[in-house]
Design a protein around this motif. Structure first.
Motif, PDB file in Angstrom:
ATOM      1  N   LEU A  43       0.824  -1.198   0.000  1.00 53.36           N
ATOM      2  CA  LEU A  43       0.000   0.000   0.000  1.00 53.36           C
ATOM      3  C   LEU A  43       0.862   1.253   0.000  1.00 53.36           C
ATOM      4  CD1 LEU A  43      -2.788   1.305   0.106  1.00 53.36           C
ATOM      5  CD2 LEU A  43      -2.654   1.203   2.611  1.00 53.36           C
ATOM      6  N   VAL A  44       1.932   1.241   0.785  1.00 50.74           N
ATOM      7  CA  VAL A  44       2.843   2.389   0.791  1.00 50.74           C
ATOM      8  C   VAL A  44       3.404   2.636  -0.603  1.00 50.74           C
ATOM      9  CG1 VAL A  44       5.091   3.211   1.631  1.00 50.74           C
ATOM     10  CG2 VAL A  44       3.450   2.195   3.230  1.00 50.74           C
ATOM     11  N   ALA A  45       3.818   1.566  -1.291  1.00 52.01           N
ATOM     12  CA  ALA A  45       4.356   1.710  -2.648  1.00 52.01           C
ATOM     13  C   ALA A  45       3.303   2.279  -3.593  1.00 52.01           C
ATOM     14  CB  ALA A  45       4.870   0.363  -3.153  1.00 52.01           C
ATOM     15  N   ALA A  46       2.048   1.819  -3.463  1.00 45.44           N
ATOM     16  CA  ALA A  46       0.979   2.330  -4.323  1.00 45.44           C
ATOM     17  C   ALA A  46       0.722   3.806  -4.056  1.00 45.44           C
ATOM     18  CB  ALA A  46      -0.298   1.517  -4.099  1.00 45.44           C
ATOM     19  N   MET A  48       2.907   5.930  -2.952  1.00 41.97           N
ATOM     20  CA  MET A  48       4.047   6.646  -3.520  1.00 41.97           C
ATOM     21  C   MET A  48       3.813   6.940  -5.004  1.00 41.97           C
ATOM     22  SD  MET A  48       7.277   4.583  -1.833  1.00 41.97           S
ATOM     23  CE  MET A  48       8.451   5.324  -2.989  1.00 41.97           C
ATOM     24  N   VAL A  49       3.365   5.921  -5.729  1.00 38.59           N
ATOM     25  CA  VAL A  49       3.113   6.101  -7.159  1.00 38.59           C
ATOM     26  C   VAL A  49       1.990   7.111  -7.380  1.00 38.59           C
ATOM     27  CG1 VAL A  49       2.395   4.944  -9.281  1.00 38.59           C
ATOM     28  CG2 VAL A  49       3.954   3.791  -7.703  1.00 38.59           C
ATOM     29  N   ALA A  50       0.950   7.055  -6.554  1.00 42.62           N
ATOM     30  CA  ALA A  50      -0.148   8.012  -6.684  1.00 42.62           C
ATOM     31  C   ALA A  50       0.340   9.439  -6.422  1.00 42.62           C
ATOM     32  CB  ALA A  50      -1.279   7.651  -5.724  1.00 42.62           C
ATOM     33  N   ALA A  51       1.186   9.617  -5.415  1.00 39.17           N
ATOM     34  CA  ALA A  51       1.726  10.946  -5.133  1.00 39.17           C
ATOM     35  C   ALA A  51       2.520  11.469  -6.324  1.00 39.17           C
ATOM     36  CB  ALA A  51       2.605  10.903  -3.883  1.00 39.17           C
ATOM     37  N   TYR A  52       3.267  10.575  -6.962  1.00 35.96           N
ATOM     38  CA  TYR A  52       4.006  10.967  -8.164  1.00 35.96           C
ATOM     39  C   TYR A  52       3.061  11.382  -9.281  1.00 35.96           C
ATOM     40  CZ  TYR A  52       6.575  10.301 -12.538  1.00 35.96           C
ATOM     41  OH  TYR A  52       7.098  10.474 -13.793  1.00 35.96           O
ATOM     42  N   HIS A  53       2.029  10.596  -9.521  1.00 40.22           N
ATOM     43  CA  HIS A  53       1.107  10.886 -10.620  1.00 40.22           C
ATOM     44  C   HIS A  53       0.283  12.142 -10.370  1.00 40.22           C
ATOM     45  CE1 HIS A  53       1.262   6.481 -12.115  1.00 40.22           C
ATOM     46  NE2 HIS A  53       2.039   7.258 -12.844  1.00 40.22           N
ATOM     47  N   TYR A  54       0.006  12.477  -9.111  1.00 35.69           N
ATOM     48  CA  TYR A  54      -0.813  13.647  -8.811  1.00 35.69           C
ATOM     49  C   TYR A  54       0.004  14.912  -8.592  1.00 35.69           C
ATOM     50  CZ  TYR A  54      -4.586  10.261  -7.896  1.00 35.69           C
ATOM     51  OH  TYR A  54      -5.524   9.252  -8.009  1.00 35.69           O
ATOM     52  N   GLY A  86       8.144   3.754  -6.251  1.00 36.11           N
ATOM     53  CA  GLY A  86       7.257   2.728  -5.718  1.00 36.11           C
ATOM     54  C   GLY A  86       7.141   1.538  -6.653  1.00 36.11           C
ATOM     55  N   VAL A  87       7.309   1.766  -7.963  1.00 32.60           N
ATOM     56  CA  VAL A  87       7.250   0.660  -8.926  1.00 32.60           C
ATOM     57  C   VAL A  87       8.385  -0.327  -8.672  1.00 32.60           C
ATOM     58  CG1 VAL A  87       7.498   0.060 -11.363  1.00 32.60           C
ATOM     59  CG2 VAL A  87       6.046   1.985 -10.685  1.00 32.60           C
ATOM     60  N   GLN A  88       9.593   0.186  -8.450  1.00 35.36           N
ATOM     61  CA  GLN A  88      10.728  -0.705  -8.177  1.00 35.36           C
ATOM     62  C   GLN A  88      10.486  -1.502  -6.887  1.00 35.36           C
ATOM     63  OE1 GLN A  88      10.999   2.239  -9.546  1.00 35.36           O
ATOM     64  NE2 GLN A  88      12.403   2.022 -11.271  1.00 35.36           N
ATOM     65  N   ILE A  89       9.879  -0.874  -5.903  1.00 36.14           N
ATOM     66  CA  ILE A  89       9.562  -1.600  -4.667  1.00 36.14           C
ATOM     67  C   ILE A  89       8.525  -2.683  -4.947  1.00 36.14           C
ATOM     68  CG2 ILE A  89       8.625  -1.365  -2.333  1.00 36.14           C
ATOM     69  CD1 ILE A  89       9.773   1.483  -2.288  1.00 36.14           C
ATOM     70  N   PHE A  90       7.534  -2.371  -5.776  1.00 39.04           N
ATOM     71  CA  PHE A  90       6.564  -3.386  -6.197  1.00 39.04           C
ATOM     72  C   PHE A  90       7.262  -4.585  -6.816  1.00 39.04           C
ATOM     73  CE2 PHE A  90       2.881  -0.254  -6.671  1.00 39.04           C
ATOM     74  CZ  PHE A  90       2.123  -0.859  -5.705  1.00 39.04           C
ATOM     75  N   PHE A  91       8.242  -4.346  -7.664  1.00 42.09           N
ATOM     76  CA  PHE A  91       8.922  -5.438  -8.348  1.00 42.09           C
ATOM     77  C   PHE A  91       9.697  -6.317  -7.365  1.00 42.09           C
ATOM     78  CE2 PHE A  91       9.201  -3.001 -12.660  1.00 42.09           C
ATOM     79  CZ  PHE A  91       7.867  -3.313 -12.908  1.00 42.09           C
ATOM     80  N   VAL A  92      10.301  -5.712  -6.347  1.00 43.37           N
ATOM     81  CA  VAL A  92      10.991  -6.505  -5.316  1.00 43.37           C
ATOM     82  C   VAL A  92       9.986  -7.386  -4.578  1.00 43.37           C
ATOM     83  CG1 VAL A  92      12.387  -6.434  -3.213  1.00 43.37           C
ATOM     84  CG2 VAL A  92      12.829  -4.791  -5.053  1.00 43.37           C
ATOM     85  N   ILE A  93       8.848  -6.784  -4.192  1.00 41.79           N
ATOM     86  CA  ILE A  93       7.802  -7.553  -3.517  1.00 41.79           C
ATOM     87  C   ILE A  93       7.306  -8.675  -4.417  1.00 41.79           C
ATOM     88  CG2 ILE A  93       5.473  -7.429  -2.555  1.00 41.79           C
ATOM     89  CD1 ILE A  93       6.097  -4.520  -1.774  1.00 41.79           C
ATOM     90  N   SER A  94       7.146  -8.374  -5.707  1.00 44.21           N
ATOM     91  CA  SER A  94       6.654  -9.385  -6.641  1.00 44.21           C
ATOM     92  C   SER A  94       7.616 -10.561  -6.739  1.00 44.21           C
ATOM     93  CB  SER A  94       6.441  -8.760  -8.018  1.00 44.21           C
ATOM     94  OG  SER A  94       5.920  -9.688  -8.925  1.00 44.21           O
TER      95      SER A  94
END
Length: 385
Positions: A43-46, A48-54, A86-94
């Motif tokens: 959720l934190v990673a998501a 982060m990505v939302a903050a970037y997009h907004y 946050g995308v790179q963190i998602f990939f580590v989690i994945s």
């Protein structure tokens, strides 16, 4: 950005015997509680990505605000610009989760679990965003009906078709990772030796692909993303046995290569819509924090972070990730430009609205369709006598 099931499965023995024999290291067993801290990290990673997009880039979001986010958030925009990591963190989690969920699972079950997890919310997001963008009051262009239908396959990017969801490029990376892992590890049967070999060969092959500058190799081996997936796999091996020095080596090498790619691609982004000249030190710190957080979870250091609401947060992450960008543009414009709400209030309410929408997608789409698709694929892929 995917939301796989991270309940620890029962693991079959995979390590090859050595001489002299030693007692096997304890391994996670079925029925052990969920790694709720991992749900929270997703959720934190998501967010982060939302903050970037907004607030951390220009482009369509600047049209929604009526000016650059740099003007809307004079101080915060500089920090929002790092949210794309946050995308790179998602990939580590994945990497961690896919290795865990694929261990001891037959190929048909692995395929069914991935398809049933990815597709319901993805299909719903494609339909929802296409429908909203087709409304006369929405200023953003919808893709053609033909392209929207192709988007349902998740193969729009390699086919050169306009994307309905801007974030779907990460799903294309995930699909290629799933394919590599399924062919090299799941299909022959996961063992520690096979997983270690997969990590070593992928890391070396990705380096060769980078040096060769060959588009086909880049497409298959993904040099810029491979270290994050491989790093997550290495951390899962540490989760199985913290004394595994090879696993620590895989994780360390992946971190070294991963921070290089993150700095190379982000410190001065070439696209004029992206904010440029991020600090390389901050990029390295964020990447390191992502690796460290997953590692601490794997080592059990965050087991106390076990609040039940984190399971709900983890379930919302994937649908939130899918819908937040494009529908966020529409929401920001409505709240800020038409209703006149201040920037930070608009920012917070947009995040909240996207989380509510994610809950609706999880409750009425994922919970109903995921088991149907999974069971149907498992039955359809089971050999008949």
């Amino acid at each position: 950005m995917t939301s796989p099931d991270i309940t620890l499965p029962k693991l079959s023995p995979g390590a090859e015997p050595t001489a002299p024999p030693t007692p096997p290291a304890p391994r996670p067993a079925r029925g052990k509680p969920r790694l709720r801290a991992l749900d929270g990290l997703r959720l934190v990673a998501a967010l982060m990505v939302a903050a970037y997009h907004y607030g951390g880039r220009d482009g369509e979001i600047a049209e929604a605000w009526g000016s650059s986010p740099k003007q809307q958030f004079p101080t915060a925009s500089e920090w929002f610009a790092y949210g794309c990591l946050g995308v790179q963190i998602f990939f580590v989690i994945s990497g961690f989760v896919i290795c865990m969920s694929g261990w001891g699972r037959p190929l048909r079950s692995f395929f069914a679990s991935r398809a049933s997890r990815l597709l319901p919310s993805y299909w719903a997001a494609i339909v929802l965003v296409t429908a909203v963008f087709a409304l006369p009051v929405v200023a953003y262009d919808a893709v053609s009906p033909s392209d929207a239908l192709v988007n349902l396959t998740m193969l729009q990017q390699p086919l050169g078709v306009d994307r309905v969801l801007g974030v779907c490029w990460t799903l294309w990376a995930e699909l290629r990772f799933y394919a590599l892992f399924a062919l090299c590890v799941v299909m022959p049967g996961a063992t520690r030796a096979r997983v270690v070999l997969f990590c070593a060969v992928w890391t070396l092959s990705a380096a060769v692909a980078e040096g060769a500058d060959e588009p086909l190799l880049d497409l298959v081996l993904m040099p810029e993303y491979a270290p994050f997936f491989v790093g997550g796999i290495g951390i899962y091996l540490i989760h199985r046995d913290r004394r595994d020095l090879t696993a620590w080596g895989i994780t360390g090498v992946s971190w070294l290569i991963g921070q290089h790619y993150a700095v190379q691609g982000l410190w001065h982004a070439p696209n004029p819509d992206f904010f440029s000249y991020r600090s390389s030190a901050v990029i390295m710190a964020v990447v390191t924090a992502g690796f460290a957080a997953v590692l601490l979870i794997a080592l059990g250091r965050l087991d106390r972070v076990n609040w039940r609401w984190l399971t709900v947060a983890g379930a919302l992450t994937y649908p939130f990730y899918l819908v937040h960008e494009h529908l966020g543009w529409v929401t920001v414009e409505a709240l800020h430009r038409h209703l006149g709400l201040p920037s930070y209030a608009t920012f917070g309410l947009t995040i909240a609205a996207m989380l509510v929408l994610a809950w609706l997608l999880n409750r009425f789409v994922e919970e109903r369709l995921t088991p149907l698709i999974r069971d149907g694929l498992n039955r359809g892929l089971t050999p008949r006598s």
